[in-house]
Design a protein around this motif. Structure first.
Motif, mmCIF file in Angstrom:
data_model
loop_
_atom_site.group_PDB
_atom_site.id
_atom_site.type_symbol
_atom_site.label_atom_id
_atom_site.label_comp_id
_atom_site.label_asym_id
_atom_site.label_seq_id
_atom_site.Cartn_x
_atom_site.Cartn_y
_atom_site.Cartn_z
ATOM 1 N N ALA A 292 0.829 -1.205 0.000
ATOM 2 C CA ALA A 292 0.000 0.000 0.000
ATOM 3 C C ALA A 292 0.861 1.253 0.000
ATOM 4 O O ALA A 292 1.998 1.263 0.481
ATOM 5 C CB ALA A 292 -0.933 0.012 1.205
ATOM 6 N N ALA A 293 0.294 2.320 -0.515
ATOM 7 C CA ALA A 293 1.040 3.558 -0.700
ATOM 8 C C ALA A 293 1.348 4.271 0.611
ATOM 9 O O ALA A 293 2.354 4.979 0.712
ATOM 10 C CB ALA A 293 0.260 4.501 -1.622
ATOM 11 N N HIS A 294 0.487 4.096 1.638
ATOM 12 C CA HIS A 294 0.636 4.929 2.825
ATOM 13 C C HIS A 294 0.798 4.160 4.128
ATOM 14 O O HIS A 294 0.706 4.750 5.202
ATOM 15 C CB HIS A 294 -0.560 5.883 2.925
ATOM 16 C CG HIS A 294 -0.682 6.798 1.754
ATOM 17 N ND1 HIS A 294 0.334 7.645 1.361
ATOM 18 C CD2 HIS A 294 -1.690 6.987 0.867
ATOM 19 C CE1 HIS A 294 -0.048 8.326 0.292
ATOM 20 N NE2 HIS A 294 -1.260 7.940 -0.029
ATOM 21 N N LEU A 295 1.069 2.870 4.046
ATOM 22 C CA LEU A 295 1.417 2.134 5.251
ATOM 23 C C LEU A 295 2.888 2.390 5.582
ATOM 24 O O LEU A 295 3.667 2.788 4.719
ATOM 25 C CB LEU A 295 1.180 0.640 5.038
ATOM 26 C CG LEU A 295 -0.283 0.197 4.913
ATOM 27 C CD1 LEU A 295 -0.363 -1.292 4.670
ATOM 28 C CD2 LEU A 295 -1.073 0.584 6.150
ATOM 29 N N PRO A 296 3.300 2.172 6.836
ATOM 30 C CA PRO A 296 4.711 2.381 7.180
ATOM 31 C C PRO A 296 5.626 1.564 6.274
ATOM 32 O O PRO A 296 5.368 0.387 6.020
ATOM 33 C CB PRO A 296 4.790 1.908 8.637
ATOM 34 C CG PRO A 296 3.408 2.116 9.167
ATOM 35 C CD PRO A 296 2.499 1.802 8.025
ATOM 36 N N PHE A 297 6.676 2.200 5.779
ATOM 37 C CA PHE A 297 7.620 1.562 4.861
ATOM 38 C C PHE A 297 8.197 0.296 5.491
ATOM 39 O O PHE A 297 8.493 0.284 6.676
ATOM 40 C CB PHE A 297 8.743 2.553 4.525
ATOM 41 C CG PHE A 297 9.698 2.043 3.491
ATOM 42 C CD1 PHE A 297 9.369 2.080 2.153
ATOM 43 C CD2 PHE A 297 10.916 1.502 3.865
ATOM 44 C CE1 PHE A 297 10.238 1.589 1.196
ATOM 45 C CE2 PHE A 297 11.791 1.015 2.914
ATOM 46 C CZ PHE A 297 11.455 1.062 1.577
ATOM 47 N N PRO A 298 8.357 -0.809 4.752
ATOM 48 C CA PRO A 298 8.221 -0.937 3.302
ATOM 49 C C PRO A 298 6.801 -1.198 2.809
ATOM 50 O O PRO A 298 6.596 -1.395 1.622
ATOM 51 C CB PRO A 298 9.124 -2.111 2.974
ATOM 52 C CG PRO A 298 9.035 -2.983 4.177
ATOM 53 C CD PRO A 298 8.953 -2.036 5.335
ATOM 54 N N ALA A 299 5.848 -1.238 3.729
ATOM 55 C CA ALA A 299 4.425 -1.279 3.361
ATOM 56 C C ALA A 299 4.026 -2.528 2.598
ATOM 57 O O ALA A 299 3.091 -2.504 1.807
ATOM 58 C CB ALA A 299 4.049 -0.028 2.574
ATOM 59 N N ILE A 300 4.723 -3.627 2.826
ATOM 60 C CA ILE A 300 4.390 -4.923 2.234
ATOM 61 C C ILE A 300 4.105 -5.899 3.374
ATOM 62 O O ILE A 300 4.799 -5.894 4.392
ATOM 63 C CB ILE A 300 5.538 -5.462 1.368
ATOM 64 C CG1 ILE A 300 5.776 -4.548 0.161
ATOM 65 C CG2 ILE A 300 5.254 -6.878 0.896
ATOM 66 C CD1 ILE A 300 6.976 -4.949 -0.683
ATOM 67 N N GLY A 301 3.077 -6.714 3.210
ATOM 68 C CA GLY A 301 2.769 -7.685 4.240
ATOM 69 C C GLY A 301 1.531 -8.482 3.899
ATOM 70 O O GLY A 301 1.170 -8.633 2.734
ATOM 71 N N HIS A 302 0.871 -8.969 4.941
ATOM 72 C CA HIS A 302 -0.381 -9.708 4.801
ATOM 73 C C HIS A 302 -1.445 -9.059 5.689
ATOM 74 O O HIS A 302 -1.121 -8.340 6.647
ATOM 75 C CB HIS A 302 -0.214 -11.170 5.206
ATOM 76 C CG HIS A 302 0.626 -11.973 4.264
ATOM 77 N ND1 HIS A 302 1.998 -12.074 4.388
ATOM 78 C CD2 HIS A 302 0.306 -12.705 3.169
ATOM 79 C CE1 HIS A 302 2.474 -12.847 3.421
ATOM 80 N NE2 HIS A 302 1.474 -13.239 2.664
ATOM 81 N N GLY A 309 -12.712 -6.818 12.803
ATOM 82 C CA GLY A 309 -11.923 -6.057 11.847
ATOM 83 C C GLY A 309 -10.786 -6.882 11.292
ATOM 84 O O GLY A 309 -10.906 -8.098 11.083
ATOM 85 N N PHE A 310 -9.664 -6.208 11.079
ATOM 86 C CA PHE A 310 -8.515 -6.851 10.457
ATOM 87 C C PHE A 310 -7.239 -6.417 11.175
ATOM 88 O O PHE A 310 -7.251 -5.503 11.997
ATOM 89 C CB PHE A 310 -8.430 -6.465 8.976
ATOM 90 C CG PHE A 310 -9.650 -6.821 8.182
ATOM 91 C CD1 PHE A 310 -9.735 -8.043 7.536
ATOM 92 C CD2 PHE A 310 -10.735 -5.952 8.097
ATOM 93 C CE1 PHE A 310 -10.863 -8.393 6.811
ATOM 94 C CE2 PHE A 310 -11.872 -6.277 7.378
ATOM 95 C CZ PHE A 310 -11.941 -7.499 6.737
ATOM 96 N N ALA A 311 -6.145 -7.083 10.874
ATOM 97 C CA ALA A 311 -4.841 -6.732 11.443
ATOM 98 C C ALA A 311 -3.785 -6.804 10.351
ATOM 99 O O ALA A 311 -3.907 -7.571 9.395
ATOM 100 C CB ALA A 311 -4.481 -7.656 12.597
ATOM 101 N N TRP A 312 -2.759 -5.995 10.524
ATOM 102 C CA TRP A 312 -1.664 -5.896 9.562
ATOM 103 C C TRP A 312 -0.501 -6.751 10.040
ATOM 104 O O TRP A 312 -0.065 -6.666 11.193
ATOM 105 C CB TRP A 312 -1.232 -4.437 9.441
ATOM 106 C CG TRP A 312 -0.055 -4.154 8.554
ATOM 107 C CD1 TRP A 312 1.094 -3.495 8.898
ATOM 108 C CD2 TRP A 312 0.078 -4.452 7.157
ATOM 109 N NE1 TRP A 312 1.943 -3.387 7.818
ATOM 110 C CE2 TRP A 312 1.335 -3.964 6.727
ATOM 111 C CE3 TRP A 312 -0.743 -5.092 6.234
ATOM 112 C CZ2 TRP A 312 1.794 -4.094 5.428
ATOM 113 C CZ3 TRP A 312 -0.287 -5.221 4.928
ATOM 114 C CH2 TRP A 312 0.968 -4.731 4.532
ATOM 115 N N VAL A 313 0.031 -7.581 9.131
ATOM 116 C CA VAL A 313 1.188 -8.430 9.425
ATOM 117 C C VAL A 313 2.308 -8.013 8.478
ATOM 118 O O VAL A 313 2.381 -8.483 7.332
ATOM 119 C CB VAL A 313 0.847 -9.921 9.245
ATOM 120 C CG1 VAL A 313 2.027 -10.784 9.697
ATOM 121 C CG2 VAL A 313 -0.415 -10.290 10.013
#
Length: 330
Positions: A292-302, A309-313
């Motif tokens: 994603a463009a605006h997640l904390p770098f490097p902004a790649i995950g699952h 809701g959801f969670a970022w990995v």
């Protein structure tokens, strides 16, 4: 014991004499610079490089759908405090072996000193802007298109063909839409038009319709809502996939747990919310890589389901790919 003392006494004296010298030594001046903003990931046979263009601070009041008290509490859980929330500008370079594809181009010169680092990041990653042959725009907000040109309006990517959804181009590149826009919004239309102008003139701006693929091996996902033609791009290679989802999310601290929260930049907040919920549900089910463009770098995950809701990995930093014939630890 006497022998021990005789043998080591000179060393003890020498150590004592050096101690003041070590204490008096000063370190070199602090560098106060960061490492080049790139990180690589192997997705099948494709090489994906996350690139950091810069950042901007956004106010929490831009987030809509919860009270500011609730929003600040969610931010505080991630240790995010203050009037401005640092929001990254990320772009992604994909080397497929046939094409060198760039997804979005960052904010370029349009934000100021905190952005515009994309060309340097590309070079630090071992490539050059001239080698990019394809650019896929998720949408035409300034922090995605302004990096197409330098501060004099010249094309940064001299050999690239730029692709955008037809609905996105129809909206932002329309002179009549510019003329009809509220005064405070006219600048956004002008930036989109000025940033794409050299590519339009050279015949290197192409559009595609719903469901059409701008490039072989790349499928598109309609994410309209944030803007009329917001688009995600899914790359698949050797059984693995990664989906570049643009501005489907701006605040990882708030919008994963509460995907019903919109942001003030949304063109149609209800559509943006629906697109986010649908996409998060799908990628969590499929367990594919997302970026994603605006997640904390490097902004790649699952993305995974967590409660209602959801969670970022996020991806871990590590070797580009696991060496062959090395068994996993059990």
């Amino acid at each position: 014991m006497r022998t021990f003392n005789i043998l080591f006494a000179p060393l003890l004296v020498l150590g004592a004499s050096l101690a003041p010298l070590a204490a008096q030594a000063t370190p070199p001046a602090q560098l106060k610079t960061q490492a080049p903003g790139y990180q690589r990931l192997a997705v099948g046979d494709y090489e994906v490089t996350a690139l950091f263009d810069g950042y901007n601070d956004l106010g929490p009041t831009l987030l809509k759908g919860l009270s500011q008290k609730e929003i600040h509490a969610l931010l505080a859980r991630k240790n995010i405090t203050g009037a401005g929330v640092q929001t990254a500008f990320n772009a992604f370079l994909i080397n497929t072996g046939k094409n060198l594809v760039l997804v979005d181009t960052g904010a370029g010169h349009c934000i100021g000193a905190t952005a515009g680092g994309l060309p340097a990041a590309i070079r630090a990653a071992g490539y050059s802007p001239e080698q990019v042959d394809t650019i896929l725009l998720t949408h035409m907000h300034l922090d995605h298109v302004c990096g197409l040109v330098d501060d004099k309006g010249a094309a940064v990517f001299a050999n690239a063909v730029v692709y955008a959804a037809q609905a996105e181009a129809d909206f932002w590149l329309s002179k009549s839409n510019l003329e009809k826009a509220p005064e405070e919004a006219k600048g956004y239309f002008k930036i989109a038009q000025n940033s794409t102008a050299p590519y339009v003139t050279a015949g290197r701006l192409k559009t595609f319709g719903l469901g059409e693929a701008p490039l072989a091996g790349v499928s598109t996902v309609n994410l309209a809502g944030h803007t009329p033609g917001s688009t995600g791009y899914q790359f698949t290679s050797n059984g693995q996939s990664i989906l570049f989802m643009g501005d489907i999310i701006h605040s990882f601290a708030v919008q994963f747990a509460h995907p019903e929260v919109s942001i003030g930049f949304d063109n149609d907040s209800s559509k943006a919310i629906a697109a986010r919920k649908k996409l998060f549900t799908q990628v969590a089910h499929d367990n594919i890589w997302v970026a994603a463009a605006h997640l904390p770098f490097p902004a790649i995950g699952h993305i995974r389901v967590e409660g209602k809701g959801f969670a970022w990995v996020p991806v871990e930093y590590g070797p580009y790919q696991r060496a062959a014939n090395v068994p996993l630890l059990k």
